[in-house]
Each structure stands twice: as C-alpha cells, then as structure tokens.
Motif scaffolding. Structure first.
Motif, PDB file in Angstrom:
ATOM      1  N   ILE A  59       0.856  -1.172   0.000  1.00 38.77           N
ATOM      2  CA  ILE A  59       0.000   0.000   0.000  1.00 38.77           C
ATOM      3  C   ILE A  59       0.896   1.227   0.000  1.00 38.77           C
ATOM      4  CG2 ILE A  59      -1.719   1.308   1.294  1.00 38.77           C
ATOM      5  CD1 ILE A  59      -2.679  -1.331   2.461  1.00 38.77           C
ATOM      6  N   HIS A  60       0.643   2.116  -0.932  1.00 39.35           N
ATOM      7  CA  HIS A  60       1.417   3.344  -1.030  1.00 39.35           C
ATOM      8  C   HIS A  60       0.477   4.517  -0.817  1.00 39.35           C
ATOM      9  CE1 HIS A  60       4.369   6.228  -2.393  1.00 39.35           C
ATOM     10  NE2 HIS A  60       3.433   6.756  -3.174  1.00 39.35           N
ATOM     11  N   VAL A  61       0.837   5.380   0.118  1.00 41.30           N
ATOM     12  CA  VAL A  61       0.028   6.560   0.389  1.00 41.30           C
ATOM     13  C   VAL A  61       0.924   7.776   0.226  1.00 41.30           C
ATOM     14  CG1 VAL A  61      -1.330   7.769   2.125  1.00 41.30           C
ATOM     15  CG2 VAL A  61      -1.383   5.285   2.030  1.00 41.30           C
ATOM     16  N   GLY A  62       0.483   8.704  -0.559  1.00 42.53           N
ATOM     17  CA  GLY A  62       1.256   9.927  -0.734  1.00 42.53           C
ATOM     18  C   GLY A  62       0.904  10.601  -2.039  1.00 42.53           C
ATOM     19  N   PRO A  63       1.390  11.808  -2.194  1.00 39.75           N
ATOM     20  CA  PRO A  63       1.063  12.543  -3.406  1.00 39.75           C
ATOM     21  C   PRO A  63       1.823  12.056  -4.635  1.00 39.75           C
ATOM     22  CG  PRO A  63       2.523  13.832  -2.044  1.00 39.75           C
ATOM     23  CD  PRO A  63       2.177  12.598  -1.263  1.00 39.75           C
ATOM     24  N   LEU A  64       2.909  11.363  -4.430  1.00 39.68           N
ATOM     25  CA  LEU A  64       3.729  10.897  -5.557  1.00 39.68           C
ATOM     26  C   LEU A  64       3.659   9.379  -5.672  1.00 39.68           C
ATOM     27  CD1 LEU A  64       6.888  13.098  -5.008  1.00 39.68           C
ATOM     28  CD2 LEU A  64       5.060  13.451  -6.647  1.00 39.68           C
ATOM     29  N   PRO A  65       3.723   8.866  -6.875  1.00 32.89           N
ATOM     30  CA  PRO A  65       3.743   7.410  -7.044  1.00 32.89           C
ATOM     31  C   PRO A  65       5.084   6.826  -6.605  1.00 32.89           C
ATOM     32  CG  PRO A  65       3.830   8.512  -9.177  1.00 32.89           C
ATOM     33  CD  PRO A  65       3.672   9.570  -8.145  1.00 32.89           C
ATOM     34  N   THR A  66       5.120   5.517  -6.531  1.00 32.39           N
ATOM     35  CA  THR A  66       6.357   4.829  -6.152  1.00 32.39           C
ATOM     36  C   THR A  66       7.396   5.003  -7.254  1.00 32.39           C
ATOM     37  OG1 THR A  66       5.628   2.777  -7.188  1.00 32.39           O
ATOM     38  CG2 THR A  66       5.057   3.092  -4.863  1.00 32.39           C
ATOM     39  N   PRO A  67       8.667   4.776  -6.944  1.00 27.76           N
ATOM     40  CA  PRO A  67       9.697   4.908  -7.973  1.00 27.76           C
ATOM     41  C   PRO A  67       9.458   3.971  -9.169  1.00 27.76           C
ATOM     42  CG  PRO A  67      10.715   4.837  -5.810  1.00 27.76           C
ATOM     43  CD  PRO A  67       9.252   4.575  -5.617  1.00 27.76           C
ATOM     44  N   GLY A  92       8.641  12.442 -20.143  1.00 25.52           N
ATOM     45  CA  GLY A  92       8.356  13.734 -19.534  1.00 25.52           C
ATOM     46  C   GLY A  92       7.238  13.688 -18.517  1.00 25.52           C
ATOM     47  N   ALA A  93       6.569  12.550 -18.393  1.00 25.96           N
ATOM     48  CA  ALA A  93       5.439  12.446 -17.465  1.00 25.96           C
ATOM     49  C   ALA A  93       5.899  12.567 -16.012  1.00 25.96           C
ATOM     50  CB  ALA A  93       4.698  11.133 -17.666  1.00 25.96           C
ATOM     51  N   ALA A  94       7.057  12.030 -15.712  1.00 27.42           N
ATOM     52  CA  ALA A  94       7.542  12.066 -14.330  1.00 27.42           C
ATOM     53  C   ALA A  94       7.769  13.506 -13.877  1.00 27.42           C
ATOM     54  CB  ALA A  94       8.825  11.255 -14.196  1.00 27.42           C
ATOM     55  N   SER A  95       8.365  14.319 -14.731  1.00 29.11           N
ATOM     56  CA  SER A  95       8.603  15.711 -14.345  1.00 29.11           C
ATOM     57  C   SER A  95       7.284  16.470 -14.211  1.00 29.11           C
ATOM     58  CB  SER A  95       9.519  16.402 -15.352  1.00 29.11           C
ATOM     59  OG  SER A  95       8.898  16.465 -16.619  1.00 29.11           O
ATOM     60  N   ARG A  96       6.304  16.148 -15.042  1.00 31.72           N
ATOM     61  CA  ARG A  96       5.001  16.804 -14.934  1.00 31.72           C
ATOM     62  C   ARG A  96       4.310  16.392 -13.633  1.00 31.72           C
ATOM     63  NH1 ARG A  96       3.686  15.528 -20.824  1.00 31.72           N
ATOM     64  NH2 ARG A  96       2.276  14.021 -19.888  1.00 31.72           N
ATOM     65  N   ILE A  97       4.449  15.125 -13.256  1.00 35.58           N
ATOM     66  CA  ILE A  97       3.854  14.657 -11.998  1.00 35.58           C
ATOM     67  C   ILE A  97       4.508  15.366 -10.815  1.00 35.58           C
ATOM     68  CG2 ILE A  97       3.635  12.665 -10.461  1.00 35.58           C
ATOM     69  CD1 ILE A  97       3.307  10.954 -12.994  1.00 35.58           C
ATOM     70  N   LEU A  98       5.830  15.514 -10.851  1.00 33.78           N
ATOM     71  CA  LEU A  98       6.534  16.216  -9.781  1.00 33.78           C
ATOM     72  C   LEU A  98       6.098  17.670  -9.684  1.00 33.78           C
ATOM     73  CD1 LEU A  98      10.196  14.891  -9.975  1.00 33.78           C
ATOM     74  CD2 LEU A  98       8.607  14.683  -8.080  1.00 33.78           C
ATOM     75  N   SER A  99       5.994  18.353 -10.821  1.00 39.29           N
ATOM     76  CA  SER A  99       5.590  19.760 -10.789  1.00 39.29           C
ATOM     77  C   SER A  99       4.144  19.894 -10.307  1.00 39.29           C
ATOM     78  CB  SER A  99       5.770  20.414 -12.155  1.00 39.29           C
ATOM     79  OG  SER A  99       4.897  19.851 -13.105  1.00 39.29           O
ATOM     80  N   MET A 100       3.279  18.933 -10.677  1.00 38.24           N
ATOM     81  CA  MET A 100       1.894  18.961 -10.214  1.00 38.24           C
ATOM     82  C   MET A 100       1.848  18.802  -8.686  1.00 38.24           C
ATOM     83  SD  MET A 100      -1.272  16.451 -11.220  1.00 38.24           S
ATOM     84  CE  MET A 100      -0.466  15.026 -10.492  1.00 38.24           C
ATOM     85  N   ALA A 101       2.654  17.894  -8.143  1.00 39.63           N
ATOM     86  CA  ALA A 101       2.682  17.679  -6.695  1.00 39.63           C
ATOM     87  C   ALA A 101       3.234  18.909  -5.979  1.00 39.63           C
ATOM     88  CB  ALA A 101       3.522  16.452  -6.364  1.00 39.63           C
ATOM     89  N   GLU A 102       4.248  19.543  -6.548  1.00 39.28           N
ATOM     90  CA  GLU A 102       4.802  20.748  -5.937  1.00 39.28           C
ATOM     91  C   GLU A 102       3.786  21.883  -5.949  1.00 39.28           C
ATOM     92  OE1 GLU A 102       8.231  21.276  -8.376  1.00 39.28           O
ATOM     93  OE2 GLU A 102       9.479  19.936  -7.165  1.00 39.28           O
TER      94      GLU A 102
END
Length: 154
Positions: free
Chosen positions: A43-51, A63-73
């Motif tokens: 079970i993973h809880v948090g705003p970001l997905p697992t590595p 480029g999806a990973a950087s977009r996910i990071l910017s969305m979380a920030e």
C-alpha cells in the motif's frame, strides 16, 4: 491445506486466484508435497507514485515524471497557502473578539461607575461586576484552556 484436485480461491471473488491446485492423487500418495502460499500486499500513500510507477510513467510517456513532480509541488504550495490564509483569518477573528470584549468590559465598568455616582447602587454594581467578570474571564479562561490542552496532549 486442502484435498487434491481442489481449487484455491481467495476470499474476495473479484481477485483472481494466485495458485490453482490440480494434482494427481497417485503422485501425492507416492511423494509428500508441501505447498506454501503467501500473499504480499503493498500500500502506497502519498502525493507521488512509487519509484517503480515513476519509471513506468516515464517509459509510457516521456516527460510524465517531471510533470507529476511539478503537479505535486504546485498542489503542496497551494495547500500551504490555503492553510496560511485560514490561520491568518483565525488570528484576525480572535483579535477582533478580544478588542470587542475589551471595549464591552470598559463600557460596562464605566457605566457601572456612572450609575454608582448617580446613586443607582444595584444597577451600578451589576454593570461593574459584569465588566470585571469579562476581564477576569479573559485571564482565567486562558489559563484553564492551556491546562485542558496540556491534559489532552498527555
């Protein structure tokens, strides 16, 4: 565990069974076999997905990973801003209440003294006592509140 030729099904019927046993009974008689099943649940809880999920996103859509990071920030900064606004509003509301209570206490005490001067002893005493109670409540109430908060923490 179960008898031979038995199908192992999970308790939740929406989940596919991990292992299906369909063993020959003669093979079981000639040789004892042990089957161990283990179920791993993550079970993973948090705003970001697992590595691992980040890796899959990046493979699927570069480029999806950087977009996910910017969305979380962005989400975190907006949440902090909303919390700060709520805290500021609470502080202003508390301060306003303190000013109004102080004004009311001064008004009651002053009115009580005026009534006492005009020989209205009962009304003057009631007004003065009511004003003094507001002032005392401000000090005593805060002390009791801090004691109650300390008890809740312990």
């Amino acid at each position: 565990m179960g008898t031979p030729n038995e199908k192992v099904t999970p308790l939740d019927s929406s989940v596919e069974p991990v292992v299906k046993l369909d063993l020959d009974s003669q093979a079981l008689d000639s040789q004892a076999r042990e089957v161990k099943l283990s179920r791993v649940q993550s079970i993973h809880v948090g705003p970001l997905p697992t590595p691992e999920a980040f890796e899959k996103y990046e493979q699927t859509c570069p480029g999806a990973a950087s977009r996910i990071l910017s969305m979380a920030e962005t989400e975190a900064s907006e949440r902090h801003l909303a919390n700060q606004k709520a805290l500021d509003a609470t502080i202003k509301d508390t301060r306003r209440g303190m000013y109004l209570a102080f004004f009311l206490a001064i008004l009651l005490i002053f009115g009580g003294f005026v009534l006492l001067i005009l020989d209205k002893y009962i009304a003057g005493s009631a007004f003065s006592i009511a004003g003094l109670m507001i002032v005392f409540r401000a000090f005593i109430g805060d002390r009791n509140k801090s004691i109650d908060e300390k008890e809740e923490i312990e």
